[in-house]
Scaffold this active site. Structure first.
Site, mmCIF file in Angstrom:
data_model
loop_
_atom_site.group_PDB
_atom_site.id
_atom_site.type_symbol
_atom_site.label_atom_id
_atom_site.label_comp_id
_atom_site.label_asym_id
_atom_site.label_seq_id
_atom_site.Cartn_x
_atom_site.Cartn_y
_atom_site.Cartn_z
ATOM 1 N N ARG A 147 0.845 -1.195 0.000
ATOM 2 C CA ARG A 147 0.000 0.000 0.000
ATOM 3 C C ARG A 147 0.882 1.247 0.000
ATOM 4 O O ARG A 147 1.961 1.246 0.590
ATOM 5 C CB ARG A 147 -0.840 -0.039 1.284
ATOM 6 C CG ARG A 147 -1.742 1.155 1.532
ATOM 7 C CD ARG A 147 -2.941 1.122 0.674
ATOM 8 N NE ARG A 147 -4.026 1.936 1.196
ATOM 9 C CZ ARG A 147 -5.066 2.308 0.439
ATOM 10 N NH1 ARG A 147 -5.142 1.953 -0.822
ATOM 11 N NH2 ARG A 147 -6.031 3.021 0.960
ATOM 12 N N THR A 202 -2.034 -13.014 21.865
ATOM 13 C CA THR A 202 -1.719 -12.127 20.744
ATOM 14 C C THR A 202 -2.337 -12.633 19.414
ATOM 15 O O THR A 202 -2.539 -13.835 19.318
ATOM 16 C CB THR A 202 -0.194 -12.030 20.554
ATOM 17 O OG1 THR A 202 0.369 -13.282 20.783
ATOM 18 C CG2 THR A 202 0.393 -10.959 21.412
HETATM 19 O O1 DON Z 1 -7.995 1.387 -1.179
HETATM 20 C C1 DON Z 1 -9.149 1.688 -1.447
HETATM 21 O O2 DON Z 1 -10.106 1.306 -0.809
HETATM 22 C C2 DON Z 1 -9.409 2.573 -2.678
HETATM 23 N N1 DON Z 1 -8.261 3.411 -2.893
HETATM 24 C C3 DON Z 1 -9.706 1.681 -3.857
HETATM 25 C C4 DON Z 1 -9.978 2.469 -5.114
HETATM 26 C C5 DON Z 1 -10.834 1.764 -6.068
HETATM 27 O O3 DON Z 1 -11.256 0.650 -5.911
HETATM 28 C C6 DON Z 1 -11.176 2.546 -7.281
HETATM 29 N N2 DON Z 1 -12.226 1.892 -8.005
HETATM 30 N N3 DON Z 1 -13.193 2.348 -8.467
#
Ligand code: DON
Length: 576
Positions: free
Chosen positions: A106, A381
Site C-alpha cells: 500500500r 496475541t
Molecule cells: O484502497 C481503497 O479502498 C481505494 N483506494 C480503492 C480504489 C478503487 O477501488 C477505485 N475503483 N473504483
C-alpha cells in the site's frame, strides 16, 4: 415466490405490501457461462492482461507469475485504474506450504505529512481538492516494490520474462478500448494543459479515440529498467529522482528519502469461515478482510438458502449487515502499525452474533453506534485472480485510487501517480471521494498507510482450492466480494452469474441503500417500505473470479459483465 408468514411477527401493512408486490425476483444480467479450462485460469479486467497471464501459465509459470504478468500489463493498458505509480495488496495461497500469505504494498504517507495538510491554515476548513488532485495527493507508491517482493518469494519464471508482455504492449502500442477513451476524454481539459501528457495520449489536439493505437515508449523503458534492476532505480536511482521532481513541481512533498525508505510488509491474512468453507483475505491497513469476515459471520446466522434468492427479505438482511460492518470500519480500522485494533474481536462469531441481535427482520433500524469488538478480542496475541494447475492461488488488487490518480504524470517514466492520500480521514469527519467516512483512527501521520477496502480473497472448500476473488470499487469492493461468496455458497450459482448478479451496497454513511438498476422495481418498493432510503445507480464495481471444481478437476473463470475484462485458461475447454 415465498410469502412472509404473519406468524413471524410481520404487521398488516407489511403483509399487504408483500401481496401487492408479487414478483420477488431480479432481472439478472443476460446469462452467459463462465469460461472453462483444464490447467489453470486467470480473470482480469482487460483482455490483453488476461492474454499476458495465460501466456505465462502456458510457459509453466505459477499463479503468482501469471498474476504479476497481468498486473504489469494492466499498468500499460489500464493506467487510469492501476499502474506503477499506485499501490496494492496481494493474497497468495501456496499449495506447497498449505498456507495463505498477505502482502501489503500500500502507498504510505510521506515523512512530511501531517494531520493538518488538507486543512486551510487560516480557517481550518477542509480543502478536499488537495487530497485528490496534484502532488499533495500522492502517497509513496508501493506497487513496484510489491511486485518485486511477490516474485522474490513465490515466482518461478524469471522476472524479466514476466514483464515481457507489458513491455511489448507499451512499446508496440495497443488499440484503445471504449473505457480507456471515455476516461481520457473525461480529463480532456486538464490533460490538454500538460504538453507531456498531450504528447503520449493526444492526437491532433484531442485525446486518442477508441481503436487508435496508444504507444508508451517511456513506460516501456521504465518497465525494462524494473525488469533489469528489480526496482532499484525506481526507489533509489534516476527514476526516483524523476518521481520526486514531478511531485514537487505539482505542489507535493515526497522526497527521495521517502522512496528509499518505502517497504512492503508481509502480514497475517484475516482468516474466516463461512458455512464450512475457509477463506483468507487482506488484513489492515485494508479493511477488506475484517469487513468481509464480519459480514459473512453475521449472514451465517440467517438461513439464506431458505430465503428466496435475491428477494427483498434477503436484500434487507444484507443491507442491515453492511450498515453495521461499515460503522465498525469507521470506528476501529486503520494502519495496524499506528493504531491497536480489535481484529480478533471483529472477526469472532460471537461478536457477529451480538450485532445480528440488533437487526430487525422487517424494518431498517439504523444502529446507534459502533459495536464493542474489544469485548470479544482474544486475550492472546494475536483485482487479478489466478489459480494454477498445482493449486496455488494469487489474488492481487492494485490501484492508483480514482481515475488517473492525482493526475500527476511523470513524463520520463510515462506513469501517473496515485491519489491514495485521499483514503485517509483528511479532516475530522470528512468523507473521501467514495463518500466514505472514517474515524480519527485513520488520521494522517507521517509514514502511515491509509485505510483501504481492497480485498484480494482466496477460499478453500474441503481443504482444496475453491475460489480466488476480488474487485475494484472503493468501499463497494467489500460488499461485492461478500455478495459473490453468498451467491455461490448459498444460492448455488456459477462464478459468472455470481459476479453478474445485480448488487446492493450500504456503507452506513451516507444514509443510503444503493441498488443497481437491474434490481426490479417491486423489490425497491418493498425495501422502501422497510424504511430504507433507496438510491438507484446504474452499475458499479468490476469483479474477477476463478473457481476450481474439485470433483471434475476443472477451472472456471469469469470477468465482470460490467467491464471489458475476460477470463482465460491454460488448456481451454470452453471460451466465450
Ligand atoms: O484502497 C481503497 O479502498 C481505494 N483506494 C480503492 C480504489 C478503487 O477501488 C477505485 N475503483 N473504483
Amino acid at each position: 415466490m415465498k410469502f412472509i408468514s404473519p406468524k413471524s411477527g410481520y404487521n398488516l401493512q407489511f403483509i399487504i405490501c408483500n401481496l401487492l408486490f408479487t414478483f420477488h425476483t431480479v432481472s439478472l444480467a443476460a446469462y452467459r457461462l463462465p469460461v472453462c479450462a483444464r490447467a489453470g485460469m486467470a480473470a482480469t479486467p482487460h483482455p490483453l492482461a488476461t492474454e499476458a497471464s495465460v501466456q505465462i501459465l502456458d510457459k509453466g509459470g505459477n499463479a503468482v507469475d501469471a498474476a504479476l504478468a497481468a498486473a504489469f500489463a494492466l499498468s500499460v493498458v489500464e493506467q487510469y485504474h492501476s499502474g506503477l505509480g499506485g499501490g496494492e495488496f496481494a493474497v497468495v495461497w501456496s499449495a506447497k506450504d498449505e498456507k495463505a500469505y498477505a502482502l501489503d504494498a500500500r502507498e504510505c504517507a510521506p515523512a512530511g505529512a501531517s494531520a493538518e495538510m488538507y486543512l486551510d491554515p487560516e480557517t481550518q476548513n477542509p480543502l478536499p481538492d488537495k487530497s485528490w488532485r496534484g502532488g499533495l495527493a500522492v502517497g509513496v507508491p508501493g506497487s513496484v516494490a510489491g511486485r518485486v517482493e511477490l516474485h522474490r518469494r513465490f515466482g518461478k519464471l524469471p522476472f524479466k520474462e514476466i514483464l515481457q508482455p507489458a513491455v511489448k504492449l507499451a512499446r508496440a502500442g495497443f488499440p484503445l478500448d471504449r473505457y480507456y477513451a471515455d476516461r481520457l476524454n473525461g480529463q480532456r481539459d486538464r490533460f490538454a494543459n500538460d504538453s507531456n501528457i498531450v504528447k503520449v495520449f493526444f492526437r491532433r489536439n484531442r485525446p486518442l479515440e477508441p481503436g487508435e493505437i496508444l504507444v508508451q515508449t517511456a513506460l516501456a523503458s521504465t518497465l525494462e529498467q524494473i525488469a533489469l534492476d528489480a526496482g532499484q532505480a525506481f526507489y533509489r536511482g534516476k527514476q526516483a529522482a524523476h518521481i520526486v521532481a514531478a511531485v514537487n513541481k505539482s505542489g507535493g512533498i515526497i522526497t527521495k528519502q521517502d522512496l528509499t525508505d518505502y517497504k512492503t510488509i508481509w502480514r497475517e491474512p484475516v482468516k474466516f469461515t463461512y458455512r464450512g468453507i475457509e477463506g483468507w483475505s487482506m488484513p489492515p491497513p485494508s479493511s477488506g478482510g475484517v469487513c468481509i469476515a464480519l459480514a459473512l459471520n453475521i449472514l451465517e446466522g440467517y438461513p439464506l438458502n431458505y430465503i428466496e434468492n435475491y428477494s427483498s427479505e434477503y436484500y434487507h438482511l444484507l443491507a442491515s449487515t453492511f450498515e453495521r460492518v461499515f460503522i465498525d470500519r469507521a470506528e476501529w480500522l486503520a494502519d495496524p502499525d499506528f493504531v491497536p485494533q480489535p481484529i480478533g474481536g471483529m472477526t469472532s462469531k460471537l461478536y457477529a452474533d451480538s450485532l445480528r441481535k440488533g437487526i430487525d427482520k422487517q424494518f431498517h433500524i439504523p444502529p446507534k453506534s459502533a459495536g464493542d469488538p474489544w469485548l470479544y478480542e482474544p486475550i492472546n496475541t494475536s483485482h487479478i485472480s489466478v489459480i494454477d494447475h498445482a493449486g496455488n492461488m494469487c489474488a492481487i488488487t492494485t490501484s492508483v485510487n480514482t481515475a488517473f490518480g492525482s493526475l500527476v504524470f511523470v513524463p520520463e517514466l510515462g506513469i501517473f501517480l496515485n491519489n491514495t492520500m485521499d483514503d485517509f480521514a483528511t479532516a475530522p469527519s470528512a468523507a473521501n471521494q467514495f463518500d466514505l467516512a472514517s474515524g480519527e483512527v485513520n488520521g494522517i501521520t507521517s509514514g502511515k498507510r491509509p485505510l483501504s477496502s481492497m480485498s484480494p480473497t482466496v477460499l478453500l472448500k474441503d481443504g482444496r482450492p475453491f475460489l480466488c476473488l476480488g474487485s475494484v470499487g472503493g468501499p463497494r469492493i467489500i460488499t461485492s466480494v461478500v455478495q459473490m461468496i453468498v451467491n455461490i455458497v448459498d444460492f448455488g450459482v456459477d462464478i459468472q452469474a455470481a459476479i453478474d448478479a445485480p448488487r446492493l451496497h450500504c456503507q452506513w454513511k451516507p444514509d443510503a441503500l444503493y441498488v443497481e438498476s437491474a434490481i426490479s422495481p417491486d423489490i425497491i418498493s418493498n425495501l422502501i417500505l422497510r424504511k430504507w432510503n433507496v438510491v438507484k445507480e446504474k452499475t458499479w464495481s468490476l469483479s474477477q473470479g476463478v473457481m476450481f471444481d474439485t470433483e471434475k478437476s476443472l477451472f472456471y473463470g469469469a470477468s465482470d459483465a460490467r467491464g471489458v475484462g475476460t477470463a482465460g485458461g491454460s488448456a481451454m475447454i470452453d471460451s466465450r
